[in-house]
Design a protein around this motif. Sequence first.
Motif, short mmCIF file in Angstrom:
data_model
loop_
_atom_site.label_atom_id
_atom_site.label_comp_id
_atom_site.label_asym_id
_atom_site.label_seq_id
_atom_site.Cartn_x
_atom_site.Cartn_y
_atom_site.Cartn_z
N GLU A 1 -5.11 -5.64 -20.33
CA GLU A 1 -5.32 -7.04 -20.68
C GLU A 1 -4.69 -7.97 -19.63
O GLU A 1 -5.28 -8.99 -19.26
N LEU B 1 -6.99 -8.09 -16.70
CA LEU B 1 -8.15 -8.96 -16.93
C LEU B 1 -7.79 -10.43 -16.72
O LEU B 1 -8.55 -11.18 -16.09
N ASP C 1 -7.25 -11.04 -13.01
CA ASP C 1 -8.50 -11.07 -12.25
C ASP C 1 -9.32 -12.33 -12.50
O ASP C 1 -10.13 -12.71 -11.64
N SER C 2 -9.12 -12.96 -13.64
CA SER C 2 -9.88 -14.18 -13.94
C SER C 2 -9.08 -15.45 -13.65
O SER C 2 -9.64 -16.55 -13.76
#
Length: 57
Positions: free
Chosen positions: A17, A20, A23-24
Amino acid sequence: MKDYQASIEKLRKDAAEAALIRDSAMDEAKCEVFNRLWEHLNRLADEVEQALRKGQT
């Protein structure tokens, strides 16, 4: 032993998590924080796995 396995799974899930979010992330500082969190959680999961292996020998 199930507690160890559950802890490892939770740490790996939390690390995923964090990756994620990292990466965003549009903000470089936020990206860096979540990368450090990802690294830390993976390291903790590795240490729990090592402790589990040592306990089995």
